[in-house]
Design an enzyme around this catalytic site. Sequence first.
Site, mmCIF file in Angstrom:
data_model
loop_
_atom_site.group_PDB
_atom_site.id
_atom_site.type_symbol
_atom_site.label_atom_id
_atom_site.label_comp_id
_atom_site.label_asym_id
_atom_site.label_seq_id
_atom_site.Cartn_x
_atom_site.Cartn_y
_atom_site.Cartn_z
ATOM 1 N N LYS A 97 -43.161 -8.221 -40.397
ATOM 2 C CA LYS A 97 -42.006 -8.609 -40.770
ATOM 3 C C LYS A 97 -41.520 -9.888 -40.258
ATOM 4 C CE LYS A 97 -37.035 -7.805 -41.043
ATOM 5 N NZ LYS A 97 -35.683 -7.053 -40.945
ATOM 6 N N THR A 207 -28.996 -0.617 -40.409
ATOM 7 C CA THR A 207 -28.003 -0.352 -39.901
ATOM 8 C C THR A 207 -27.085 0.672 -40.879
ATOM 9 O OG1 THR A 207 -27.612 -2.671 -38.919
ATOM 10 C CG2 THR A 207 -25.486 -1.108 -38.902
#
Lengths: 255, 65
Positions: A97, A207
């Site tokens: 990523k 998150t």
Amino acid sequence: MEKLKIGNFEFNSRLFIGTGKYENLDIMKKAHEASGTEAVTVALRRVNLENEKENLLNYIDQNKYKILPNTAGCYTAEEAIRTARLARELKLPDWVKLEVIGDKKTLMPDNEETLKATKILVKEGFTVLAYTNDDIVSCKKLEEAGASSVMPLGAPIGSGQGILNQNNIKIILEQAKVPIIVDAGVGTASDAAIAMEIGADGVLLNTGVALAKDSIKMARAMKLAIEAGRDAYLAGRIPKKLYASASSPTEGISK
Amino acid sequence: MKLIINSKEKDINCNTVSDLLKELNLNNDIVAVELNKNIVHRENFEKTKLKNQDKIEIVTVVGGG
């Protein structure tokens, strides 16, 4: 459900989930299970020589989850390439990523550096998933540079603001030839559902689950939202109309 | 012998990268190593010799998004 293909990797789940910020590693492990994910992101950092904590890898069953190393914390192409190469040494899958940040406060991506790094990493045989702005030009350039997936942000990293510009994501999706994964900004289940409803191929988040009061329950909510959103996209939503249209017959009303 | 490990100077007596990791109680399988900015492949840990003032970077996987 049809599989999501990124490079040579195939997934039944369209949810990619992070390993950061959880209350503890037990909760993280259970949240991963509840999310139904098949791919989890990790970061690379220096080992703590003074107080080496329990290693994260002990909490990720690599038979169940493909580990996707990120280049978080990198501000130049050079740093990101170095991080990807180090990740390769850890015998993790050969994908990355790619995240090159350009501004400390907003964590907005540096597209110029991301593009530079993409070209080099693709040449080195990496499957690159490139994190970028929700901007058609950046996404196209990354795709042309050989990224296997482009990951436009929904909103700034960790902000939980949802998909701020759905129209931008729709335009990106219309023109993309590689899978588009909405990465960052997903704060709750409806955000993930919206991303999928408008046709995103997947969602990457951390998150929203890790800092939820109940991470495990939120992980399950995200799984359901992504499945619901995907089905709704495939089913095809009705057009929005200004006026009402009765669902019950207007004929034969008893008087 | 003085080695600079993750930017900190350490006094450690060891011959190879493999020895160093053992000395630091690190599991070979969960770390990646750079010696003076060059990656040392896992299969070369045992044969890669260290010398005074070598700069070594040792990284592992941590939580991230």
